[in-house]
Enzyme design. Structure first.
Site, PDB file in Angstrom:
ATOM      1  N   HIS A 172      44.878  39.119  34.891  1.00  0.00           N
ATOM      2  CA  HIS A 172      43.599  38.639  34.383  1.00  0.00           C
ATOM      3  C   HIS A 172      42.589  38.567  35.528  1.00  0.00           C
ATOM      4  O   HIS A 172      42.960  38.439  36.696  1.00  0.00           O
ATOM      5  CB  HIS A 172      43.717  37.284  33.681  1.00  0.00           C
ATOM      6  CG  HIS A 172      44.140  36.132  34.525  1.00  0.00           C
ATOM      7  ND1 HIS A 172      45.339  36.089  35.216  1.00  0.00           N
ATOM      8  CD2 HIS A 172      43.544  34.932  34.779  1.00  0.00           C
ATOM      9  CE1 HIS A 172      45.464  34.935  35.844  1.00  0.00           C
ATOM     10  NE2 HIS A 172      44.384  34.218  35.625  1.00  0.00           N
TER      11      HIS A 172
ATOM     12  N   GLU B  32      48.180  35.456  40.948  1.00  0.00           N
ATOM     13  CA  GLU B  32      49.009  34.272  40.695  1.00  0.00           C
ATOM     14  C   GLU B  32      50.468  34.616  40.456  1.00  0.00           C
ATOM     15  O   GLU B  32      51.342  33.755  40.587  1.00  0.00           O
ATOM     16  CB  GLU B  32      48.456  33.499  39.493  1.00  0.00           C
ATOM     17  CG  GLU B  32      47.123  32.821  39.746  1.00  0.00           C
ATOM     18  CD  GLU B  32      46.548  32.191  38.481  1.00  0.00           C
ATOM     19  OE1 GLU B  32      45.527  31.501  38.599  1.00  0.00           O
ATOM     20  OE2 GLU B  32      47.105  32.393  37.381  1.00  0.00           O
TER      21      GLU B  32
END
Length: 281
Positions: free
Chosen positions: A194, A241
């Site tokens: 994302h 992440e």
């Protein structure tokens, strides 16, 4: 002796908190996403872990851009929820285990990780969304104790997937050497692909996400060989992440058993993956 009985992964998208708060789990947009957590919840009900170590990134609650440690460990007996998670109201404090935290910190420092120790630490949606997801519908009194382990994935320069993997191995050493009988789970949070800003905002690379999930399970050395630039090129700036999943993977054996695997995209402009892994016998 303490023992890591399993590792899990999850997104910590703040919109998930809003969906849980508004009871949207059965709505068409959300149903498949939340259904992907049911097998993990059932397993947790069965094994009843005593403590969860949550690997996440702080979103400016404790550390802002002027001072961001690479790794920060909560070393307190409780952690204040001071971020509503875009929908989860601020709750009672989450119970910690300072004695185990200090043992982990000492082990990591001996392993030459310059860990930041936090005797006071607030927790935001990066921590609270995973806890609420895995122990959804349970009162906080029935949650396990938890220890926050924050990894900087925000302010460059960032650490690497390999460094996170090695940190997980140090974490495993610490837990294995802790004398108290305790069942521990390690939760790697964040991702998958994302990006929240710029021309590539909204990017999702399903193929790369699925490859990451497979390699983290079967060939974590593949992930440790990827540069941060490459991960962000494929998965977006916030997709970095995924390196936090490597802390969880490093805390398990080289060979693992997959008890559950689920992927859903998009959810709030993100590719979201769930894994439940245990050491292979």
């Amino acid at each position: 002796m303490a023992k890591i009985i399993g590792g899990m992964t999850t997104s910590h998208i703040p919109a998930i908190g809003n969906a849980m708060h508004d009871k949207l789990e059965q709505e068409p947009y959300w149903k498949r996403f939340f259904d992907g957590y049911e097998p993990v919840k059932e397993w947790l009900d069965e094994v009843q872990p005593d403590l969860a170590i949550v690997v996440y990134n702080d979103h400016g609650l404790n550390f802002f851009l002027n001072q961001v440690p690479t790794f920060a460990l909560g070393c307190a007996d409780s952690y204040q929820n001071d971020d509503e998670g875009w929908g989860i109201p601020a709750s009672a404090d989450v119970k910690g285990d300072a004695e185990l935290s200090w043992h982990i910190a000492e082990t990591m420092i001996r392993d030459e990780f310059d860990i930041t120790t936090c005797q006071e630490m607030k927790v935001d949606h990066g921590f609270m969304v995973p806890m609420n997801l895995f122990w959804r519908d349970k009162p906080m009194a029935q949650w396990p104790k938890a220890i926050p382990l924050a990894v900087n994935t925000v302010q460059h320069p960032l650490t690497s997937a390999k460094r996170c993997y090695d940190l997980g191995k140090s974490l495993r050493k610490a837990v294995d050497s802790y004398p108290e009988d305790m069942k521990v789970v390690v939760i790697g949070t964040g991702g998958l692909s994302h990006q929240l800003q710029g021309e590539r905002a909204g990017i999702i690379d399903v193929d790369f996400d699925l490859e990451c999930m497979d390699k983290i399970i079967n060939d974590p050395s593949w992930m440790t060989g990827l540069s941060n630039d490459y991960i962000m090129e494929k998965a977006g700036t916030e997709g970095i992440e995924v390196i936090m999943w490597m802390v969880m993977r490093g805390a398990l054996n080289d060979k693992v058993e997959v008890l559950h695997k689920h992927y859903h995209a998009p959810i709030s402009n993100t590719g979201a993956g769930v894994l439940l892994l245990t050491d292979a016998e």
